[in-house]
Write an enzyme that holds these catalytic residues in place. Structure first.
Site, PDB file in Angstrom:
ATOM      1  N   GLY A 110      72.486 -14.287 103.701  1.00 52.92           N
ATOM      2  CA  GLY A 110      71.833 -13.427 104.012  1.00 52.92           C
ATOM      3  C   GLY A 110      71.343 -12.546 103.318  1.00 52.92           C
ATOM      4  O   GLY A 110      70.353 -12.043 103.616  1.00 52.92           O
ATOM      5  N   TRP A 134      67.791 -13.685 104.340  1.00 53.96           N
ATOM      6  CA  TRP A 134      67.425 -13.047 105.771  1.00 53.96           C
ATOM      7  C   TRP A 134      66.603 -11.513 105.347  1.00 53.96           C
ATOM      8  O   TRP A 134      65.840 -11.253 105.926  1.00 53.96           O
ATOM      9  CB  TRP A 134      68.983 -12.518 106.573  1.00 53.96           C
ATOM     10  CG  TRP A 134      68.210 -11.315 107.467  1.00 53.96           C
ATOM     11  CD1 TRP A 134      68.049 -11.987 108.546  1.00 53.96           C
ATOM     12  CD2 TRP A 134      68.152  -9.604 108.107  1.00 53.96           C
ATOM     13  NE1 TRP A 134      68.289 -11.379 109.629  1.00 53.96           N
ATOM     14  CE2 TRP A 134      68.503  -9.939 109.314  1.00 53.96           C
ATOM     15  CE3 TRP A 134      68.526  -9.124 106.708  1.00 53.96           C
ATOM     16  CZ2 TRP A 134      68.054  -8.789 109.299  1.00 53.96           C
ATOM     17  CZ3 TRP A 134      68.657  -7.721 106.968  1.00 53.96           C
ATOM     18  CH2 TRP A 134      68.621  -7.241 108.501  1.00 53.96           C
ATOM     19  N   HIS A 135      66.391 -10.663 103.779  1.00 51.96           N
ATOM     20  CA  HIS A 135      66.342 -10.030 103.942  1.00 51.96           C
ATOM     21  C   HIS A 135      64.284 -10.495 103.305  1.00 51.96           C
ATOM     22  O   HIS A 135      64.337  -9.544 102.794  1.00 51.96           O
ATOM     23  CB  HIS A 135      66.965  -9.339 102.220  1.00 51.96           C
ATOM     24  CG  HIS A 135      67.845  -8.885 103.118  1.00 51.96           C
ATOM     25  ND1 HIS A 135      69.325  -8.991 102.886  1.00 51.96           N
ATOM     26  CD2 HIS A 135      68.559  -7.060 102.880  1.00 51.96           C
ATOM     27  CE1 HIS A 135      70.256  -8.422 103.398  1.00 51.96           C
ATOM     28  NE2 HIS A 135      69.574  -6.901 103.583  1.00 51.96           N
ATOM     29  N   GLY A 136      64.634 -11.699 102.510  1.00 49.69           N
ATOM     30  CA  GLY A 136      63.298 -11.647 102.398  1.00 49.69           C
ATOM     31  C   GLY A 136      62.828 -13.204 101.835  1.00 49.69           C
ATOM     32  O   GLY A 136      63.985 -13.748 102.109  1.00 49.69           O
TER      33      GLY A 136
END
Length: 248
Positions: A132, A135-137
């Site tokens: 997770g 997933w943001h970068g």
């Protein structure tokens, strides 16, 4: 209703989030450049970023909900006052709800969820939160942020298991207040890795947060108070340049 949601979200994003960014961004940019960060700068600007990211994320979510409502579509609520949470478990039920559901349904459950014992459950939590974070970068600082929240969730679940059925003395609101304070502090500190450009920049901010290397610097007006707290704070120095990032 849709127009009201859209305007509220626009206000959150353009007015509140942007105002907080004017405090937070210069400090994190300075940390990335290797500039020493004082304790007052670190705490005030980290708090500013904590507010910035919430009002930014929830603002654009409210805008999307409002636009959809104008066309007769009902999207699920994405943020439900997450900073009111009294535990990390509750925080993730309130923060970025659609992402949490996606991670639960398409990662946590297929990995086995909590169906194969506590050890497997904790490992699944850690893996899901690490993914997770990524997933943001594509930056390892995001993985650290996710890993920290995975660790927080593991500790929270273990604490609930250990204290299940126990009665505690005193009023319940005291424990809720303590839970809220600890949860908010953990979330705020983890945001440092989420925002920092690199591990070095994050470490620079944490050195400021902990007043490491004699970084407890104050303005002349706070000198008398700081000197009295010196046994707790450590070495205190006085400078006109105590809050350049906070004051802009």
């Amino acid at each position: 209703v849709g127009l009201t949601l859209f305007i509220a979200g626009l206000f959150k994003k353009v007015v509140i989030a942007e105002a907080m960014a004017r405090y937070a961004s210069p400090m994190f940019d300075g940390a990335a450049a290797g500039n020493p960060i004082t304790v007052l700068e670190a705490w005030s600007c980290t708090l500013a970023y904590t507010l910035q990211i919430y009002f930014d994320f929830s603002g654009y979510s409210d805008m999307a909900l409002g636009l959809a409502r104008m066309f007769g579509l009902r999207f699920p609520v994405n943020f439900n006052s997450p900073y009111k949470a009294t535990s990390i478990i509750e925080f993730w039920r309130r923060w970025h709800i659609t992402l949490s559901r996606f991670l639960r349904d398409y990662l946590y459950v297929p990995l086995g969820g909590n169906r194969h014992g506590e050890g497997r459950r904790m490992a699944n939590l850690m893996l899901v939160m690490l993914l997770g974070g990524l997933w943001h970068g594509a930056n390892w600082t995001f993985a650290v942020w996710g890993g920290l929240h995975g660790l927080f969730l593991v500790i929270n679940h273990l604490w609930r298991k250990l204290t299940a059925g126990l009665s505690v003395p005193g009023p319940a609101f005291v424990y809720r207040a303590l839970g809220w304070g600890l949860t908010f502090l953990a979330v705020m500190l983890a945001w440092v890795f989420f925002r920092a450009a690199s591990f070095e920049a994050a470490l620079n901010v944490f050195q400021g947060l902990t007043a490491a290397e004699g970084r407890f610097v104050v303005t002349p007006g706070l000198e008398s108070v700081a000197r009295k707290l010196a046994p707790l704070l450590g070495p205190v120095s006085v400078s006109e340049r105590a809050l350049p990032y906070f004051l802009g």
